[in-house]
Design an enzyme around this catalytic site. Structure first.
Site, PDB file in Angstrom:
ATOM      1  N   LYS A   1      17.728  54.034  52.855  1.00  0.00           N
ATOM      2  CA  LYS A   1      17.217  52.971  51.946  1.00  0.00           C
ATOM      3  C   LYS A   1      16.532  53.753  50.794  1.00  0.00           C
ATOM      4  CE  LYS A   1      12.807  51.578  52.169  1.00  0.00           C
ATOM      5  NZ  LYS A   1      11.723  52.541  51.464  1.00  0.00           N
TER       6      LYS A   1
ATOM      7  N   HIS B   1      14.424  52.514  58.896  1.00  0.00           N
ATOM      8  CA  HIS B   1      13.906  53.263  60.097  1.00  0.00           C
ATOM      9  C   HIS B   1      12.829  52.482  60.834  1.00  0.00           C
ATOM     10  CE1 HIS B   1      10.626  54.101  57.381  1.00  0.00           C
ATOM     11  NE2 HIS B   1       9.792  54.486  58.609  1.00  0.00           N
TER      12      HIS B   1
ATOM     13  N   LYS C   1      11.744  52.263  65.319  1.00  0.00           N
ATOM     14  CA  LYS C   1      10.577  52.171  66.495  1.00  0.00           C
ATOM     15  C   LYS C   1      10.559  51.545  67.568  1.00  0.00           C
ATOM     16  CE  LYS C   1       7.756  52.421  62.002  1.00  0.00           C
ATOM     17  NZ  LYS C   1       7.305  53.875  61.896  1.00  0.00           N
TER      18      LYS C   1
ATOM     19  N   GLU D   1      -1.075  51.666  55.309  1.00  0.00           N
ATOM     20  CA  GLU D   1      -0.812  53.164  55.174  1.00  0.00           C
ATOM     21  C   GLU D   1      -2.253  53.733  54.636  1.00  0.00           C
ATOM     22  OE1 GLU D   1       3.051  54.640  54.198  1.00  0.00           O
ATOM     23  OE2 GLU D   1       3.134  52.996  53.220  1.00  0.00           O
TER      24      GLU D   1
ATOM     25  N   ASP E   1       9.540  48.624  48.037  1.00  0.00           N
ATOM     26  CA  ASP E   1       9.505  49.768  48.950  1.00  0.00           C
ATOM     27  C   ASP E   1       9.341  49.110  50.462  1.00  0.00           C
ATOM     28  OD1 ASP E   1       9.364  52.546  49.408  1.00  0.00           O
ATOM     29  OD2 ASP E   1       7.280  52.349  49.656  1.00  0.00           O
TER      30      ASP E   1
ATOM     31  N   HIS F   1      11.687  46.801  55.656  1.00  0.00           N
ATOM     32  CA  HIS F   1      10.799  46.837  56.823  1.00  0.00           C
ATOM     33  C   HIS F   1      10.002  45.471  57.512  1.00  0.00           C
ATOM     34  CE1 HIS F   1      11.683  51.223  55.981  1.00  0.00           C
ATOM     35  NE2 HIS F   1      10.761  51.284  55.096  1.00  0.00           N
TER      36      HIS F   1
ATOM     37  N   LYS G   1      -0.751  50.808  50.036  1.00  0.00           N
ATOM     38  CA  LYS G   1      -1.084  52.240  50.268  1.00  0.00           C
ATOM     39  C   LYS G   1      -2.610  52.284  50.175  1.00  0.00           C
ATOM     40  CE  LYS G   1       3.486  54.165  49.344  1.00  0.00           C
ATOM     41  NZ  LYS G   1       3.732  54.590  50.835  1.00  0.00           N
TER      42      LYS G   1
END
Ligand code: BG6
Length: 510
Positions: A146, A176, A180, A214, A233, A238, A338
């Site tokens: 990505k 990704h 998980k 995060e 992002d 995700h 974030k």
């Protein structure tokens, strides 16, 4: 396995340690080799030395010398510019040699761990140099990292560029999050158990919350992040993966196509937000300075490679509806940011309250709704809250938790999260990868928001302090609907009738 961008961050932090973990678990065939390709002018020997140093720093477990020795002996390196056709001619020679030395039989996985502007360049050169040709049962596949495009039009263009060279069955678009274990477990949880599916719908579910928070800021990735922002992002990739797995219908099998067919229906059923609805169903934020984990951290605008008047969002919260019979009227609230108070990723299924409270003439006037919390990271597990009677002569209720922690049952295996994904590519199983139409459907949903946000730049940035849970508008998003975000760090559910140590002594017999 050919890694384009082998000297880069992703390769050294994730891919090489993941390949090592596979080797250590004896999941690699003896006929295996890695060919690293990057602009850095290393020799194979230097590449091996650097890889060995990096492993000491980034391996998720102590490095076993035998397994690492086995792997590093199978690592080769080719230096060159991705835009140079000669690089691919040289690569062909190297692959022929490696095939002879390591017996790889012509199978080849091209991993594009490169910055996105090089995706079409590498793909086109691979096609032109004949490296994609599958001869004598040998397979050739490409893994594309990505970000897959930056909006709908660029994703369509990239899909087109890829499809001119690779068949869809040869293309592995990686996300990704699907590597998980806990994300994969969502499927097992829902479909390997009989008791959840009957209540997994609008009749019993009040709403769903997805939080991906995060603690980290933008680190040294300001250059990329300035062109992306939190929405691009994290959301179409995700978070939408989490939502499709939580919301999809049971597939007819666990074959890739069946699973993808159900995921795409969810993505297509997400209600497109009109420009008016974007204004009150989408919240953006950017962090100012603050304290995270006891440390003072700078504002986003003071991070490296970030414009001092940047309008890039580092936080987004959305309220979405899925137009299907299963979910009509059930809001899906999602938020990601974030520099939040704590690193946590969780999916919360909030059930409806019981239709009536039976405990009349008691202090109980309301009960907490049941809540199923799927913790994706960092404390992987699942917990279900329900009401219980607090012992004692008076009727009082307290919410309690039934908890499952992954580590209690299955221990923890060293993992970067890429092991399963790399393994699946080699086995030819694309279930945990994104099909072309899924990527496009994801972008189609966020496009409307991107358009409105571009037309109306934010006027209140920065609007949340680092170390908090985001801007106040994100709370209002739920308050308006009479709901609130679940406090992600709360382990036991909040209950108005909080248990007390000693129940009051009755004063008269009744
Ligand atoms: C990446 C994003 O895809 O995912 C990063 O580009 C983000 O900005 C990361 O930090 C989060 O991944 P994880 O596995 O740490 O939740």
């Amino acid at each position: 396995m050919v890694i384009f961008g082998a000297a880069g961050d992703l390769a050294k932090r994730m891919l090489i340690p993941a390949i090592y973990n596979l080797a250590q678990s004896k999941l690699l065939p003896s006929q295996f080799a890695v060919v690293g390709v990057s602009i850095e002018p290393y020799s194979t020997e230097q590449f091996r030395e650097r890889a060995t140093q990096n492993m000491r720093e980034f391996s998720t477990s102590p490095v076993d010398q035998d397994s690492w020795g086995w792997l590093v002996d199978r690592m080769y390196y080719l230096s060159g510019d991705f835009r140079d056709a000669n690089l691919y001619a040289k690569l062909k020679g190297t692959l022929d040699q490696v095939q002879k030395d390591e017996g790889t039989e012509g199978n080849c996985l091209f991993y594009l761990a490169v910055s996105p502007e090089f995706f079409p360049v590498v793909i086109q050169h691979l096609g032109a140099s004949g490296l994609v040709q599958e001869d004598n049962h040998a397979w050739r596949r490409a893994v594309i990292e990505k970000p897959f495009g930056r909006d709908l039009a660029s994703a369509i263009a990239l899909n087109h560029a890829v499809s001119e060279v690779f068949q869809e069955t040869q293309t592995y678009r990686i996300d990704h999050y699907l590597g998980k274990e806990t994300v994969q477990n969502l499927l097992a949880f829902r479909f390997a158990n009989g008791i959840f599916e009957p209540v997994w719908n609008r009749r019993y579910v009040d709403h769903v919350q997805v939080t991906v928070a995060e603690e980290l800021g933008v680190e040294l990735r300001g250059g990329y992040y300035e062109t992306a922002g939190a929405l691009r992002d994290m959301v179409p990739n995700h978070i939408f993966q989490l939502i499709t797995l939580a919301a999809m219908e049971p597939p007819i099998s666990f074959e890739a196509q069946s699973v993808h067919d159900e995921q795409i229906k969810v993505l297509r059923a997400i209600q497109q937000l009109s420009p008016e609805r974007v204004l009150d169903h989408a919240v953006r934020g950017q962090y100012s300075e603050g304290t995270v984990g006891g440390k003072h951290v700078p504002a986003y605008r003071n991070e490296p490679h970030v414009a001092p008047d940047s309008q890039t969002p580092t936080y987004v919260a959305l309220s979405l509806q899925i137009d299907s019979w299963r979910w009509a009227g059930v809001p899906f609230y999602l938020r990601t940011g974030k520099r939040m108070a704590k690193r946590i990723t969780q999916v919360v299924i909030r059930f409806r309250r019981p239709p009536l409270v039976l405990f009349r003439k008691t202090p109980v006037d309301s009960v907490s709704p049941n809540e199923l919390v799927i913790n994706i990271q960092p404390d992987e597990g699942i917990s279900l809250s329900f009401e219980a009677k607090i012992p004692g002569p008076t009727v009082r209720l307290g919410a309690v938790n039934m908890d499952f922690q992954y580590s209690d049952y299955f221990g923890s295996t060293p993992s970067t999260g890429y092991e399963t994904l790399i393994y699946d590519c080699m086995m030819g199983d694309p279930t945990l990868f994104q099909r072309a139409d899924m990527v496009e459907a994801g972008w189609a949903v966020v496009e409307a928001i991107l358009d409105v946000w571009k037309a109306l730049p934010p006027r209140d940035f920065p609007n949340y302090a680092a170390g908090t849970w985001g801007p106040p508008q994100a709370d209002e998003l739920l308050h308006r609907d009479g709901r609130e975000w679940r406090d992600p760090v709360r382990s036991a559910p909040h209950h108005p009738q909080a248990p007390v140590a000693h129940p009051p002594v009755p004063t008269s017999k009744s």
